[in-house]
Structures are given as structure tokens and as C-alpha cells.
Write an enzyme that holds these catalytic residues in place. Sequence first.
Site, short mmCIF file in Angstrom:
data_model
loop_
_atom_site.label_atom_id
_atom_site.label_comp_id
_atom_site.label_asym_id
_atom_site.label_seq_id
_atom_site.Cartn_x
_atom_site.Cartn_y
_atom_site.Cartn_z
N ASP A 1 -17.10 -1.37 2.07
CA ASP A 1 -16.53 -0.04 2.35
C ASP A 1 -17.42 1.02 1.71
OD1 ASP A 1 -14.38 -1.42 3.34
OD2 ASP A 1 -13.03 -0.97 1.66
N ILE A 2 -17.68 2.10 2.44
CA ILE A 2 -18.53 3.17 1.88
C ILE A 2 -17.93 3.69 0.57
CG2 ILE A 2 -19.26 5.56 2.25
CD1 ILE A 2 -19.65 4.89 5.18
N GLU A 3 -16.60 3.92 0.58
CA GLU A 3 -15.95 4.53 -0.59
C GLU A 3 -16.06 3.67 -1.85
OE1 GLU A 3 -14.51 3.90 2.29
OE2 GLU A 3 -13.17 5.52 2.94
N CYS B 1 17.96 7.34 -6.04
CA CYS B 1 17.33 8.67 -6.00
C CYS B 1 17.71 9.43 -4.72
CB CYS B 1 15.83 8.54 -6.20
SG CYS B 1 15.14 10.11 -6.76
N GLU C 1 -9.49 -4.29 -11.29
CA GLU C 1 -9.43 -4.63 -9.86
C GLU C 1 -10.03 -3.47 -9.07
OE1 GLU C 1 -5.34 -4.91 -8.48
OE2 GLU C 1 -6.00 -4.81 -6.40
N HIS D 1 15.05 5.47 -11.00
CA HIS D 1 14.59 4.29 -10.26
C HIS D 1 14.63 3.06 -11.17
CE1 HIS D 1 12.78 6.44 -6.75
NE2 HIS D 1 12.75 7.43 -7.62
N LYS E 1 -17.72 -26.59 0.46
CA LYS E 1 -18.55 -25.76 1.33
C LYS E 1 -18.75 -24.36 0.71
CE LYS E 1 -18.64 -25.25 6.19
NZ LYS E 1 -17.93 -25.26 7.45
N LEU F 1 -5.10 -8.49 0.78
CA LEU F 1 -5.18 -9.91 0.42
C LEU F 1 -4.27 -10.28 -0.75
CD1 LEU F 1 -8.99 -10.68 0.47
CD2 LEU F 1 -7.22 -11.69 1.89
N VAL G 1 2.44 -18.29 -1.57
CA VAL G 1 3.48 -18.94 -2.39
C VAL G 1 4.73 -18.06 -2.43
CG1 VAL G 1 2.03 -20.38 -3.88
CG2 VAL G 1 2.41 -17.99 -4.50
N GLU H 1 14.51 0.09 -10.51
CA GLU H 1 13.67 -1.01 -10.00
C GLU H 1 12.31 -1.11 -10.70
OE1 GLU H 1 14.93 1.41 -8.21
OE2 GLU H 1 13.36 2.52 -7.15
N GLY I 1 18.51 8.22 -2.01
CA GLY I 1 19.66 7.45 -1.54
C GLY I 1 20.94 7.88 -2.25
N1 GLN Z 1 13.21 13.80 -2.35
C1 GLN Z 1 14.09 13.68 -3.46
C2 GLN Z 1 13.70 14.58 -4.62
O1 GLN Z 1 12.61 15.08 -4.68
C3 GLN Z 1 14.24 12.24 -3.92
C4 GLN Z 1 12.97 11.62 -4.40
C5 GLN Z 1 13.06 10.12 -4.57
O2 GLN Z 1 13.80 9.44 -3.85
N2 GLN Z 1 12.32 9.58 -5.51
O3 GLN Z 1 14.48 14.79 -5.50
#
Ligand code: GLN
Length: 557
Positions: A160-162, A395, A153, A520, A236, A15, A254, A522, A397
Amino acid sequence: MTKFIFVTGGVISGLGKGTVAASVAKLLQFRGFSVSLIKCDPYLNVDAGTMNPLEHGENFVCENIWEFVPAKGFVFKIAEVDQDFGIYERFTGEFVHPSHNITSGQIYLSVILKERVGEYLGKTIQIIPHVTNEIINRILMVAKENKDVVITEIGGTVGDIEGMPYLEAIRQLRARMPPNDTFLIHVTYVPYLSTIKQLKTKPTQHSVQKLREYGLYPDCIIARSNYPLSEYERDKIALFSGLPVNAVISAPDVDPVYALPIVFEQQGLGDYLVKKLNLSAKVSSEEYTRNVRSWEQIIMSFLETKYEVSIALVGKYTNIIDSYISIIESLKHAGAKLATRINITLIDASNYDDSALDDFDGILLTPGFGKRAAEGMIRAARYALKKKKPFLGICFGAQLASIAFAREIMSWHKANSTEIDKETPVPIVDLLKEQRDIKEKGGTMRLGGLPVIIKRNTKLWQAYKKDKVIERFRHRYHIMKKYALLMREKGFIINAEDLDGNIAGFEVSWHPFFIGVQFHPEFKSRPWKPSPIYLEFIRTILNLKKKTMRSPSIFHL
Ligand code: GLN
């Protein structure tokens, strides 16, 4: 005194309770209050790290590592958490500590290991009180941080049972605290029946009844739906929940999601919360207005776009969009900063033709684990090299992109990663030295925020304009320097290293934008402060597009 807000969910999962919790945190931040967020995940995994993104979405990585000590003599490292932490960080701008992700795995592990070392002194160990006490203690541990409000949260759906021990734990917490110190938000789903053109409130009614069976009475209902609720539906729901109508809040879809706090604000949720929790204002009304206005400006930056860019996200977890949620958000943050709408298409690396990549302005090669679809991912990086298409590898990639360079440019056709082919004669990517003897899987990768040294005169430095940054890592394998140095003669440039001298990033000198990073970025991108590398990726694409757009008109003249 810390106040507590609990967020439960009903009717269906998925949700967006995380977005609701983060939006409530934002309402409090507008008013100057400090907030902490907790996510309780009722699954038995000790952390999210070993979970497949196809089942559970992205694994978010925290800046810090938590040494989880379930009982004397046991230590587990935890930095990988539920994807909702990404939402929390992107909304609040705060780093959330991994100890705020409470899983049933951690709770049961603690209880059982404590029993083994004799902590319960011969008692019969039961869900109530031992498991519930463990949950309560974990929530109270976060409260020791002395924030004004802790928002907890509860994952899953009521019934849910868990999830039952968590509901009992918050029932007990609410019972022992004064009424103005806790507030319970129940998030439900109100489906729209297109045949009769009506929003239906019945599932919400049942869900509130279910919650009451656990002794929990909501202080507010947040109703998720595809369309805004009318006064009729709010009335309601208010009637059968025993709530005033202003405690029934509509949460329609949104875009961007960052607009949700404003949608709540417009319905008076912020003021209602503060009144019910008896919190006295921390900022002047001018400052509050400034805070809300600046958040509205961030939202507007996503809407007022002049350009468009299309990105192919090539990967192996393409069945659900949540697998790459932080990457997708980072691209959008960068787009918002550059008045650009980003159109993202997920490409399943196990099954596509190169021609499918022709129409995209840029390619992003995603993180991942294991052999499946790796060859398809390498092919996408080779395509980007050949066609000089802007490319960002994250990574896994980045590791696969270095293999693509080795095969495509160096003609080392057998180049590979030992993660994919243990016997490869050209292991461009191999285990980190310290990983070679580790056999256990959970929490044993190189994790968390680590310093990255960026080399001057590189495109990466151009992006960051800093010599040293902290970025988040999650890996076992890495690109081997021995091979990288040999590839230098053909333009493979190491642009970043960690403090041990391992490669943290590379770029290709003769390519407009071909960058791979071992970390990473991001996870640190924010809607008001995009990750520098994502920003540079989109900026380069825009500049290239503008160049090609200009040429026909010059020809015309
Ligand atoms: N599998 C790769 C590693 O262990 C890359 C991991 C990832 O993309 N975060 O190094």
C-alpha cells in the site's frame, strides 16, 4: 532493554493482525514479560474518532485521554482509537494508552506544524528522514515505558502506498538495533480452493517478495487460513521465505478467538520468540504452566455451555459485524460466565418489522450518531417496553430509549433528541452544557473513563454492587434531568449520575430489565471478567427463560 516485535500484513486486509499481535502479547505474558502494543494506522485521519464505523469498524475508547502536542502551541485531545485496541485490552487485561495509536494524520500534522514553527531550520521536509523519524520517535516514546517488549502492528497490507513510510521506519529501526532485539512477523493469507481441495501458498510467496523489496526479511510467517496448514504447506512457505519450518505458524479460524494464543503455543511460537529475542525466563516453569492453564480454562468457559440466549442487536451500522465488536464480545463474555451460548442477530433499524423482534430473548439498542434510522431504533425500545422484553440501551441506544419511554408511557408524542430534530418541542435529549459552543468535530466529545455514582436499591446497583465505578464515555448529548424527573411518576428511575449530577443511567421500575446507560461498559469487559451490566442483562434473561421453561412441566404434573 526493551525488545521490539513488528507485525506486518500481506495478501489481503482484514486478516486479524490485531488478534495475532494480541496473541503474541499473551504468549509473552504467559512467560511473565510485560508488553506494550502499538498500532500504526496509515490513514490521514488524526484519530479514529471521526471515522464512520461502517467503513472502519468500531471506535474504541481508551480509559485515559492523551494530550497530543504536535508542535509548540498546538494541543489535541485523543481517546478514540482503532478497534484493535479493544482486542489488545481484552487479551492482555491492560489499559492501552491512546498515544499507542499512531496515525499518518498525526505524523504529517506534527511534521507540517513543526515546519510552520521553524523547527526544521530551513531544511527541505521529506518523507525520509522527517516523516520516518517522526514515526521512529513515536515508537521509541512508547519504549520509554520500559516494558520488556513493545509489539508494533502496521495496519494495511505490504505494498500500500500509505504504508511505505512505516515499513521504512521499521527497516531503519531494525538496522540500528542488534539482531536479537527485534523480530518481524509477517501475517499472510493462504486461501483454500474448494474445487481442488487445496490451500494455496503462492500469494504468501509474492507477499514475502514484496516485503523484501522494502528491505524487510521476516523472522516468522503467520499464515491465516480457514483450515490448519499441513506440514507440506509449512515446508513450502519455509523454503521460499528462507525460514526454518518452525518459524512458519498456522493460524486457522478459531472460536472463540481467545484460543489463538494456545494454537500458537502448541506450534512452539512462544519458545521460538523468546529464544530469538534472547529473553531469559521471568517465571518458573510451574508458573508458566499455571498461566497457560488458566487461559485454557477461560477458553473452555466459552465452549462448555448449557443454555442458549438470543439477542437482537438493533442499530444503524449493521452492514459489518466489526461496528459493534466490543458489544458482541461483552455479550459473549457474560454468556461464558453463565454457561450460556449467545446467538446474536444484527437488525438494521432502518428496515424491519416489529414481528422480527418476537423471537429474541433480549434487545440491545446500540450506540450511534445522527438522524438516520433513529426512528427505527426508538421503535425497538417501545416494543421492549410494551412486551416487557429485557432491554439494554447503550449511549445513543439509552438516549433513544428515554425518548421511547416519553412517547410510549408519558404520551409525549413529540419527544425527541435535538441531535435528530433541532426544533423538537420536547427535547428529552440535548447537548451537554459544555458542548454548546464547540464547533470542531475531532476529539471534542466527552471522552474517556469517568467516575459514575450508582444509586442504591436499583437494578444497576444489583449488577455492580458498588457505589462508584469508572466507565468510559463518548458523547455530546445527554438525557435531560428536567424531563427524567417528570417521568419518575411512571417508573423512570435515574440509577446513575456522573460527578456533575448529569444522568449516567436509568431503568424502568416495573419492567423486568429495561436499563439505559450513557457510558459504554463494553470497553471494560474482559473474557475472564465480564462487564457487570452485561452479566446482569444475560442473567435476568436466563432467569426469565427458566421460569417460563418450568411452567409447562408443572402443568404436566
Ligand atoms: N450521538 C450521541 C451523542 O453524541 C451518542 C453517542 C454514542 O452512542 N456514543 O451523545
